[in-house]
Design a protein around this motif. Structure first.
Motif, PDB file in Angstrom:
ATOM      1  N   THR A 132      -0.688   2.395  -6.409  1.00 13.41           N
ATOM      2  CA  THR A 132       0.008   1.380  -5.552  1.00 13.41           C
ATOM      3  C   THR A 132       0.260  -0.005  -5.904  1.00 13.41           C
ATOM      4  O   THR A 132      -0.749  -0.401  -6.900  1.00 13.41           O
TER       5      THR A 132
ATOM      6  N   ALA B 207      -0.428  -2.444  -4.130  1.00 11.59           N
ATOM      7  CA  ALA B 207      -1.422  -3.013  -3.587  1.00 11.59           C
ATOM      8  C   ALA B 207      -2.865  -2.948  -4.592  1.00 11.59           C
ATOM      9  O   ALA B 207      -3.345  -4.013  -4.960  1.00 11.59           O
ATOM     10  N   GLU B 208      -2.923  -1.788  -5.357  1.00 16.02           N
ATOM     11  CA  GLU B 208      -4.072  -1.607  -6.242  1.00 16.02           C
ATOM     12  C   GLU B 208      -3.571  -2.632  -7.558  1.00 16.02           C
ATOM     13  O   GLU B 208      -4.335  -3.129  -8.214  1.00 16.02           O
TER      14      GLU B 208
ATOM     15  N   GLN C 123       0.607  -1.441   0.087  1.00 10.35           N
ATOM     16  CA  GLN C 123       0.015   0.062  -0.126  1.00 10.35           C
ATOM     17  C   GLN C 123       0.847   1.289  -0.165  1.00 10.35           C
ATOM     18  O   GLN C 123       0.475   2.326  -0.206  1.00 10.35           O
TER      19      GLN C 123
END
Length: 512
Positions: A357, A359-360, A348
């Motif tokens: 990111t 995470a995305e 993140q």
């Protein structure tokens, strides 16, 4: 971050991955780097996990760097304190201390597409780096499930990786939540002192005998005097585990013999048929990590221990309620519920091309080229990345293979910079990442982790195994020996930025 305004390489974390990266960088002649550590000392998971009974389930002579053999391991399976001391010695022996910045937790790292560098914010200051290496590892951020009523529990609550050594368990009613690798070490260690010990078991693990013993003084002197004997021992340990891989990855039915040995281990220790039934798994051995212990089952049969064959569902004051309605009173709750493995929090904080990111980018599941690099995150590498975990051998072998990839990555960058106008960066091509991970997932279909009939922490929210490597460590070493530039897009920065910000102009080609 005095003295480190800009570096060639910034490494996050000072566990095995981070310290190993530091050693390999120095050996390659790259001295312009920093290791960012969020705590006040090195050691990673072996610093944080100091719970009673904490030890490694991989033999010591294999669970250590090949370039830093330790002839003085006191036991064949060493405890946490010995492994942490080993890592401290590695930091001293290889002169890593000047490169380590403690109390410098990375809060955000952003890719600057114009300057081709990473901008890094930490709790100890800011810096920039040509390359960013995440060596935080998957066992660094504890996971505590959201249990209704937990906030209202009047007693003590902590995770196994955040053990409260000031809290005295003697005579207390203690609940241990989970029966994974940490829990089966904690239970035997605290059972003798707890007044009442309740183990909440969602799924019983397969447990095999732990062939642990003291390493005699004669053995240690031999390994110190003749290093080749230690190397031979390490190689034999490695070979045995390499030969086991086929049963995990291609022929799960062959795990039947191992399963019989585990059943015998259970039957020998637990005579009560009701308790034995609770402790007998209903899935193929190897589907979850096989645990090693000679003391776990004997602890469970002690008169002050209760096994609840159901997960914790609710907390009502000091009363713990399991999913099957069973209730138990507790003064303290110890969570042995593992870590954020498929949803690592560091993802993140890493922002790549366009501010996305990690995470995305991984919202549909983690994936990385050769377990190391992600599309849209140039000059970024993760140690122990997606599909690099092992079910039966030493993660140090995987780490060392990835460090070879890291050094070649820097060599390639240096060569590109020397040959072109301005600095260069490498960004993994999406099609290369996709092709690599499609092959991994196809191979995963026949493994015991997929066909074994269990729900393990190897699987992400979509049920995909994004954690384990479906092959031998020898194969992984081969596929990470060199960086294939065809799998990367080469990014260029104008020549005017080549000498920016202190050491930015230094390349691997100049020092390697």
């Amino acid at each position: 971050m005095a003295g480190h305004e800009h570096v060639r390489v910034a490494v996050i974390g000072s566990g095995f991955g981070g310290l190993g990266a530091a050693v390999r960088l120095r050996r390659a002649g790259v001295t312009d780097f920093v290791v960012l550590e969020r705590r006040d000392s090195v050691g990673g998971t072996w610093r944080d996990n100091s719970y009673p009974g904490c030890a490694c389930d991989v033999p010591s002579h294999l669970y250590s760097f090949s370039f830093a053999p330790n002839p003085d391991w006191p036991r064949t399976f060493s405890g946490q304190e010995h492994i942490r001391a080993y890592l401290e010695r590695v930091a001293d022996t290889f002169g890593l201390r000047p490169h380590i910045c403690c109390n410098a937790e990375v809060t955000e790292a952003r890719w600057d597409g114009e300057e081709l560098r990473w901008e890094i914010d930490t709790t100890g200051g800011t810096l920039t780096a040509d390359m960013l290496v995440s060596a935080t590892g998957p066992l660094s951020d504890p996971k505590i499930p959201g249990i209704p009523g937990l906030d209202g529990f009047p007693g003590k609550v902590f995770h196994s990786a955040q053990w409260d050594h000031d809290y005295d368990l003697r005579g207390k009613r203690v609940a241990v939540i989970g029966t994974g690798a940490s829990a089966i070490q904690i239970v035997p260690a605290i059972q003798p002192v707890a007044g009442r010990l309740t183990v909440f078991q969602r799924t019983p693990p397969w447990v095999m005998p732990r062939m642990d013993r003291e390493v005699g003084a004669l053995e240690r002197r031999l390994h110190a005097a003749v290093p080749a004997t230690g190397a031979l021992r390490r190689r034999l340990l490695w070979l045995v585990r390499e030969l086991q891989v086929g049963a995990f990855t291609r022929h799960p039915a062959r795990m039947g013999l191992v399963e019989k040995l585990a059943r015998h281990h259970l039957h020998k220790a637990v005579e009560d048929p009701e308790l034995r039934a609770k402790l007998t798994p209903d899935y193929r051995i190897g589907c979850k990590r096989i645990l090693l212990s000679n003391t776990y089952y004997p602890a469970l049969v002690r008169p002050n221990v209760d096994v609840v064959a159901s997960g914790l569902a609710e907390v009502r004051g000091s009363t713990l309620v399991a999913s099957d309605g069973t209730e138990a009173e507790a003064d303290a709750i110890v969570f042995g519920t593992g870590f954020h493995v498929t949803d690592m929090p560091i993802a993140q904080r890493i922002r790549g091309v366009g501010g996305i990111t990690l995470a995305e980018s991984w919202k549909d599941g983690m994936e990385a080229l050769r377990g190391s690099t992600a599309a849209g995150f140039p000059n970024f590498m993760t140690i122990i990345g997606p599909n690099t975990g092992l079910g039966n051998s030493s993660m140090i072998l995987i780490i060392e293979a990835q460090l070879t990839y890291l050094v070649d990555y820097l060599r390639q960058l240096g060569a590109l910079t020397a040959a072109g106008a301005g600095r260069a960066a490498l960004d993994a091509r999406p099609e290369a990442v996709r092709s690599w991970n499609d092959r991994i997932q196809r191979r995963m279909e026949r493994t015991v982790w997929t066909t074994g009939g269990c729900d393990s922490w190897y699987l992400d929210a979509r049920g995909r195994n994004t954690t384990v490597w479906p092959g031998t460590t020898g194969e992984f070493r081969r596929v990470t020996r060199r960086v294939d530039l065809a799998e990367y897009e080469v990014l260029r920065a104008p020549a005017r930025t080549a000498g920016a910000a202190g050491g930015a102009g230094r390349t691997a080609a100049e020092v390697a």
